[in-house]
Design a protein around this motif. Sequence first.
Motif: not given
Lengths: 361, 296
Positions: A30-57
């Motif tokens: 869960s990410i708080g309102s106004g937070e600077f939240f970072t997803l950190l991990g090596p390439s291919g760990c699923g960061k973009t996928t998670l972001l695309r799910i949040i965005a709705g792609f």
Amino acid sequence: MQKEIEITGLNKSFGQGASAFHALSGIDLSIGSGEFFTLLGPSGCGKTTLLRIIAGFEEPSTGVLKINGKEVTGLGPSKRPINTVFQSYALFPHMSVADNIGFGLKMLGKPKSEIKSTVAEMLQLVRMEAMADRLPSEISGGQQQRVALARALAPRPRVLLLDEPLSALDLKLRKEMQSELKRLQAETGITFVFVTHDQEEALTMSDRIAVMSAGEILQLGPPQEIYNAPVNRFVADFIGDTNFLILRVKEIGNGEAVLELPGGRQASARLPESISPPVGSRVTAVIRPEQAEPTAAGQGEMQAVVEAATFFGTDTHLHLLLDDAQGFVLRRQNRPDQPSPAPGTRLGLSFAPGALRVLED
Amino acid sequence: MRGHGWKWLLCTPALIVLLLAASGPLLIVAVYSFLSPGNMGGVSWEFTLEAWFRVFFRRDIFEPDLVEWNTAHLQVFWRSIWLSLQTTFICAFLGFPTAWFIATRPRLTRTIWLFLITIPFWTNLLIRTFAIQEMIRNNGTINAVLMWTGLIDSPIQMMFTEFAVLLGMAYVFLPLMVLPLYAAMEKMDFSLVEAGYDLYASRLNVLWHVILPQVKPGFIAGSILVFIPAIGAYVTPRILGGGRTMMLGNLIALQFGQGRNWPLGAALALLMLVVVVGALIFYLRVVGRNDEVRRG
Ligand SMILES: Nc1ncnc2c1ncn2[C@@H]1O[C@H](COP(=O)(O)OP(=O)(O)O)[C@@H](O)[C@H]1O
Ligand SMILES: [Mg+2]
């Protein structure tokens, strides 16, 4: 803190049946309102996928995603109060900088006068006033980055998603944009979800970090906690530099283990709750290179011989060989009155209580 | 730069072919258009503007001083331009979704679809056109099926209409639109489409503001590739259109054949060239100007 994004039990797999690939498994976040939240991990760990799910792609395979308390499963990206800064910027090449920035407002059907004033405001915010009429191909990479940022901020989203926005920039520009991003986030109060594979970037910019590996979140917490108390070997290795020591357990108790150090002395180390190694077994323990100090030979907890010294400007890395032949790197701040010891010098090592930690493998 | 001079030689064979097969004949056609027709075809070497005059005007057989517009020729010209424009639009309209479908397949399957698109090229144009004829003639497949199902009582006349010509040309030229459109779409950055949706654009707005501007070069190339051969089409209008929907290519062929008026045929051919080049320049000007306005 009010929750802006809530993710529970989220899984995502690509493909079907036996050949299905699990890109994300069991994400709770869960990410708080106004937070600077970072997803950190090596390439291919699923960061973009998670972001695309949040965005709705992408749609999650299972799990629930709530934005501002409302479930958004099934809503397309144009129906979510979220904007994305794409890794490739994805600026519309046939539109001027100003038209790019105004695009979202135009699609929202805002009146021309409002679009004009917001675009002017955004141009000022990212310091691109002079470039308003240029095409994206006529400005530099760093400037394109700012335009992409302004374009995503212009519709005043609740959440801004940034997918490795700085990875294409050179080091100096990257540092500049890091503080620029922090400034923008403070000025706008918008929740930032920031993706990076650069641990230093994550540590310096974030309110909280989620460290990911192979589609899972391994650890979630503020930068200090992630750095000082990594939960496992992967996190410790990925964040900062670490000395790994294989040591024998002498005693267990009180959430601590007494370990036998190279050279025979003993020290106690914090044990993670998840493991309880039997007495006599070997465990992995870590010490950060800057959390040990050189002392005179014969003193301190461990004894070592200097193998090599590497000069890094502000500090020097001493490559040591411990008594039981394990390697150890010591980071020492450079001072003109303390020359670094020559190779072959014997010295002792001391470290503060709490610097030594046992890790889950 | 040094050492580049001799590389120019590499294109000389092509230049020679061009010279022999295009520039030379063009020159001959230009000269012929100012000569008198020979009795059995061919030309007789007397300079006259009669051929050019007859492209546009017609003399009364009994009163040679009575001159009127040659509406038959002008009609053929107009029909050729109009049918070619329609063909181009139909191809663009059908070609866009086709190209989009192919461009959004996985990489491996794309090759298969592209291959399927080019299959018609493997068969002789004449045979393909006769196949269309077989479908649309009065006792052909379509009419037979419609009459059998009882939807119609008497066959629909499709052969020898402009519809038949359009159908044939759209079919023949469709790949020439699909391929450049596909090439433009394949180069397109699909994250632009996502950026469009991300910035609250509807599907229609994404198509209009994001995709179309990106594939515009494909449309331009496709339109040129379709329009130019369409305006000179010969086989399709000949077989499917018959004498009543004659196009320029047929009119020109007629002059060199039964008409035995080579100079008139030459003049018509040159005029067609002028029309095509003129249309091309006009088109590129219009398309190019839009770009400059945007840059404003
Ligand atoms: N559309 C897709 N189809 C199949 N596999 C995918 C797809 N998108 C991503 N993946 C896979 O999911 C994994 C995570 O990818 P991604 O989220 O892009 O990682 P990251 O952004 O952390 O580098 C990768 O192994 C990638 O190959
Ligand atoms: Mg990525």
